[in-house]
Design a protein around this motif. Structure first.
Motif, mmCIF file in Angstrom:
data_model
loop_
_atom_site.group_PDB
_atom_site.id
_atom_site.type_symbol
_atom_site.label_atom_id
_atom_site.label_comp_id
_atom_site.label_asym_id
_atom_site.label_seq_id
_atom_site.Cartn_x
_atom_site.Cartn_y
_atom_site.Cartn_z
ATOM 1 N N LEU A 154 0.839 -1.208 0.000
ATOM 2 C CA LEU A 154 0.000 0.000 0.000
ATOM 3 C C LEU A 154 0.872 1.256 0.000
ATOM 4 N N ASN A 155 1.908 1.246 0.843
ATOM 5 C CA ASN A 155 2.792 2.412 0.913
ATOM 6 C C ASN A 155 3.593 2.594 -0.370
ATOM 7 N N ALA A 156 3.998 1.473 -0.983
ATOM 8 C CA ALA A 156 4.728 1.561 -2.249
ATOM 9 C C ALA A 156 3.851 2.196 -3.321
ATOM 10 N N SER A 157 2.590 1.787 -3.376
ATOM 11 C CA SER A 157 1.658 2.357 -4.357
ATOM 12 C C SER A 157 1.519 3.858 -4.148
ATOM 13 N N TYR A 158 1.372 4.247 -2.906
ATOM 14 C CA TYR A 158 1.207 5.664 -2.562
ATOM 15 C C TYR A 158 2.437 6.466 -2.970
ATOM 16 N N ASN A 159 3.619 5.916 -2.691
ATOM 17 C CA ASN A 159 4.849 6.636 -3.011
ATOM 18 C C ASN A 159 5.119 6.693 -4.505
ATOM 19 N N LEU A 160 4.728 5.674 -5.235
ATOM 20 C CA LEU A 160 4.841 5.737 -6.700
ATOM 21 C C LEU A 160 3.996 6.887 -7.240
ATOM 22 N N ALA A 161 2.792 7.025 -6.706
ATOM 23 C CA ALA A 161 1.908 8.099 -7.154
ATOM 24 C C ALA A 161 2.471 9.467 -6.783
ATOM 25 N N LEU A 162 3.054 9.575 -5.589
ATOM 26 C CA LEU A 162 3.642 10.854 -5.162
ATOM 27 C C LEU A 162 4.737 11.301 -6.126
ATOM 28 N N ARG A 163 5.475 10.344 -6.671
ATOM 29 C CA ARG A 163 6.590 10.660 -7.564
ATOM 30 C C ARG A 163 6.176 10.637 -9.047
ATOM 31 N N ASN A 164 4.887 10.442 -9.306
ATOM 32 C CA ASN A 164 4.395 10.381 -10.695
ATOM 33 C C ASN A 164 5.089 9.287 -11.502
ATOM 34 N N ILE A 165 5.327 8.144 -10.850
ATOM 35 C CA ILE A 165 5.971 7.012 -11.520
ATOM 36 C C ILE A 165 4.894 6.002 -11.906
ATOM 37 N N LYS A 166 4.879 5.624 -13.176
ATOM 38 C CA LYS A 166 3.923 4.618 -13.628
ATOM 39 C C LYS A 166 4.562 3.239 -13.516
ATOM 40 N N ALA A 167 3.902 2.359 -12.783
ATOM 41 C CA ALA A 167 4.384 0.988 -12.646
ATOM 42 C C ALA A 167 3.202 0.046 -12.809
ATOM 43 N N TYR A 168 3.505 -1.201 -13.195
ATOM 44 C CA TYR A 168 2.454 -2.208 -13.309
ATOM 45 C C TYR A 168 2.238 -2.849 -11.947
ATOM 46 N N ILE A 169 1.016 -2.773 -11.450
ATOM 47 C CA ILE A 169 0.668 -3.391 -10.175
ATOM 48 C C ILE A 169 -0.474 -4.362 -10.439
ATOM 49 N N PRO A 170 -0.285 -5.653 -10.164
ATOM 50 C CA PRO A 170 -1.368 -6.617 -10.380
ATOM 51 C C PRO A 170 -2.618 -6.257 -9.582
ATOM 52 N N GLU A 171 -3.742 -6.814 -10.002
ATOM 53 C CA GLU A 171 -5.009 -6.474 -9.353
ATOM 54 C C GLU A 171 -4.955 -6.750 -7.856
ATOM 55 N N TYR A 172 -4.400 -7.900 -7.490
ATOM 56 C CA TYR A 172 -4.138 -8.183 -6.073
ATOM 57 C C TYR A 172 -2.667 -8.564 -5.968
ATOM 58 N N PRO A 173 -1.797 -7.619 -5.605
ATOM 59 C CA PRO A 173 -0.353 -7.794 -5.802
ATOM 60 C C PRO A 173 0.403 -8.475 -4.672
ATOM 61 N N VAL A 174 -0.287 -9.112 -3.746
ATOM 62 C CA VAL A 174 0.376 -9.760 -2.622
ATOM 63 C C VAL A 174 0.077 -11.251 -2.670
ATOM 64 N N GLY A 175 1.141 -12.075 -2.565
ATOM 65 C CA GLY A 175 0.882 -13.511 -2.655
ATOM 66 C C GLY A 175 2.053 -14.364 -2.232
ATOM 67 N N THR A 176 1.827 -15.651 -2.267
ATOM 68 C CA THR A 176 2.881 -16.630 -1.996
ATOM 69 C C THR A 176 3.829 -16.671 -3.199
ATOM 70 N N ALA A 177 4.905 -17.414 -3.075
ATOM 71 C CA ALA A 177 5.883 -17.493 -4.165
ATOM 72 C C ALA A 177 5.245 -17.950 -5.479
ATOM 73 N N PRO A 178 4.449 -19.046 -5.503
ATOM 74 C CA PRO A 178 3.815 -19.452 -6.776
ATOM 75 C C PRO A 178 2.842 -18.392 -7.298
ATOM 76 N N GLU A 179 2.143 -17.709 -6.398
ATOM 77 C CA GLU A 179 1.189 -16.676 -6.833
ATOM 78 C C GLU A 179 1.914 -15.483 -7.453
ATOM 79 N N VAL A 180 3.008 -15.072 -6.835
ATOM 80 C CA VAL A 180 3.783 -13.957 -7.393
ATOM 81 C C VAL A 180 4.407 -14.368 -8.727
#
Length: 294
Positions: free
Chosen positions: A112-138
């Motif tokens: 959540l904090n990473a997403s917020y900080n990317l927006a603060l810096r106007n950086i476009k990054a790809y974030i999956p719909e639900y970006p938190v998971g186990t090793a196989p999920e990631v």
């Protein structure tokens, strides 16, 4: 485009770095494909520069920033900013409740904090719909990132060649038209070819002699090229007719017309004199690169 993936783990300095590094290794093992595993885990900005050098040396052109735990917001977002290519962010979920002291990741909150900080810096990054998971999920998320990265790399290196109203390298022409709409004006963009067709349709127009006479009177001793006046008169009538036929719902008209580089060879003249005559009539005409000036 050929995507060469790389993964960099980040770790907030109040957590064991091994936690993030071990989770990164697990993601690489679970990923079904080739991915460069950066051995530098990023805790601070110096680490970020070192990791950036590693992935660049390896030829990585699409990067996965992996939060094995909470993650340092400054370093991880600067990594995305300075990496010259598509970047994905994902984070580790806590595997179990068996090791909540040494093995606690806090990755969801960190994401959540990473997403917020990317927006603060106007950086476009790809974030999956639900970006938190186990090793196989990631690992699955990274697979879904590949076509996105492919498209972004393609766009980054794409050139569109168009044949229309704009001369080469003049994107200032009529391109930023949103601000014109914001001013409340209307804009109608036309092809130079449409104008050329309309000009040809006015050949031998019966009004041409009167316009030539007006030009001769105005120029006086400045009439150095009398042979060009018939074409100039034909063009002036073309623009005036175009104005009346295309006014639509509006009362006032200005023109922003292309006048080069092929204008001279195809139309057979330079239109500046006609532009000045229309301006004197209360119809401002500019080169299309100066539409805001008009």
């Amino acid at each position: 485009p050929q995507v060469k993936l790389g993964i960099v783990a980040v770790s907030r300095d109040c957590f064991p770095m091994e936690l993030s590094a071990n989770r990164r290794k697990a993601v690489v093992e679970a990923f079904n494909g080739e991915i460069f595993e950066c051995q530098t885990t990023v805790e601070n900005e110096k680490d970020m520069r070192k990791a950036l050098a590693e992935v660049k040396e390896a030829g990585v052109n699409a990067l996965v920033v992996y939060l094995g735990n909470f993650g340092p917001e400054t370093s991880e977002t600067l990594l995305a900013k300075e990496f010259d290519g598509p970047v994905m962010f994902a984070a580790a979920s806590e595997e179990s409740g068996d090791n909540l002291i040494g093995g606690r990741g806090d990755a969801y909150c960190g994401m959540l904090n990473a997403s917020y900080n990317l927006a603060l810096r106007n950086i476009k990054a790809y974030i999956p719909e639900y970006p938190v998971g186990t090793a196989p999920e990631v690992a699955g998320m990274i697979s879904e990132f590949v076509p996105v990265a492919t498209a972004l790399l393609g766009l980054k290196n794409l050139k569109i060649i168009s044949f229309g109203p704009r001369p080469q390298d003049f994107l200032a022409c009529n391109a930023p038209i949103k601000q014109l709409y914001n001013l409340g004006v209307e804009i109608e963009e036309n092809s130079e070819l449409d104008l050329f067709a309309a000009f040809n349709d006015h050949k031998d127009d019966p009004r041409i002699p009167d316009v030539i006479a007006s030009m001769e009177k105005e120029l006086g001793e400045g009439n150095k090229m009398p042979g060009i006046l018939p074409k100039l008169a034909q063009y002036e009538i073309t623009l005036l007719d175009w104005m009346e036929e295309h006014k639509g719902s509006r009362e006032y008209i200005v023109f922003a017309n292309k006048c080069w580089p092929s204008f001279q060879t195809q139309f057979g003249f330079v239109p500046c004199y006609v532009n000045s005559r229309l301006t004197a009539m209360g119809i401002p005409v500019s080169c299309e690169v100066d539409i805001y000036g008009a």
